[in-house]
Design a protein around this motif. Structure first.
Motif, PDB file in Angstrom:
ATOM      1  N   PRO A 112       0.826  -1.204   0.000  1.00 37.18           N
ATOM      2  CA  PRO A 112       0.000   0.000   0.000  1.00 37.18           C
ATOM      3  C   PRO A 112       0.867   1.264   0.000  1.00 37.18           C
ATOM      4  N   GLY A 113       0.564   2.145  -0.914  1.00 35.00           N
ATOM      5  CA  GLY A 113       1.337   3.365  -1.078  1.00 35.00           C
ATOM      6  C   GLY A 113       2.146   3.374  -2.357  1.00 35.00           C
ATOM      7  N   THR A 114       2.337   2.228  -2.968  1.00 29.46           N
ATOM      8  CA  THR A 114       3.159   2.156  -4.176  1.00 29.46           C
ATOM      9  C   THR A 114       2.519   2.911  -5.340  1.00 29.46           C
ATOM     10  N   GLY A 115       1.226   2.747  -5.523  1.00 28.45           N
ATOM     11  CA  GLY A 115       0.542   3.417  -6.630  1.00 28.45           C
ATOM     12  C   GLY A 115       0.607   4.933  -6.514  1.00 28.45           C
ATOM     13  N   SER A 116       0.289   5.451  -5.336  1.00 30.59           N
ATOM     14  CA  SER A 116       0.327   6.904  -5.161  1.00 30.59           C
ATOM     15  C   SER A 116       1.763   7.413  -5.154  1.00 30.59           C
ATOM     16  N   ALA A 117       2.693   6.594  -4.708  1.00 31.06           N
ATOM     17  CA  ALA A 117       4.102   7.000  -4.740  1.00 31.06           C
ATOM     18  C   ALA A 117       4.564   7.191  -6.180  1.00 31.06           C
TER      19      ALA A 117
END
Length: 162
Positions: A112-117
């Protein structure tokens, strides 16, 4: 330095000083994505991190508040010491992007967080790095220190939350 404009002169969506705001918004959205699923992802991996979901949420929240504060101050205060701190934060955020990608690949799962990163934080931080009010050698060194400081800062935040 960012040149001062007359109040009547339009700045537009792509004015260099907006880069600070866009990076702050991108990191805030990234933090929200992390808050939604990172605790469950860590628990499912049986990682050697002993931290509860509320503690992880508290650490993410305090880091987000600190980063947002630094970016907001950096947008309005263009002196060298403040911009060095902003460059360090940009380096740490870019390291955060790399850590999300690396951990997703290492575990063959979506962290979680990879896409927005990748979609938000990476382009916003690269644009901010390019347009910040700091000369290139100092900007590069400060960002490099931020990259190196990302892991210890994360562990301190987790320790304080625990």
């Amino acid at each position: 330095m960012i040149s001062r404009r007359e109040v009547t002169e339009p700045q537009g969506l792509f004015h260099p000083c907006r880069a600070y705001s866009y990076a702050a918004i991108a990191f805030m959205l990234h933090s929200i994505e992390e808050l939604e699923g990172l605790a469950a992802w860590v628990a499912a991996r049986n990682l050697p991190v002993v931290i509860t979901a509320p503690q992880l949420s508290q650490a993410i929240t305090w880091l987000a508040i600190a980063v947002l504060g630094i970016l907001i101050v950096g947008r309005t205060v263009t002196n060298r010491p403040v911009q060095i701190i902003v460059a360090g934060v940009v380096g740490a955020l870019l390291a955060n992007v790399a850590s999300h990608v690396g951990l997703s690949l290492a575990t063959w799962t979506y962290m979680p967080g990879t896409g927005s990163a990748l979609a938000l934080v990476l382009p916003a931080c690269l644009w901010l790095y390019r347009h910040m009010a700091l000369a290139d050698p100092a900007r590069l060194v400060a960002a490099g220190i931020g990259v190196l400081a990302m892991a210890p800062v994360t562990w301190v935040a987790l320790a304080l939350a625990a």
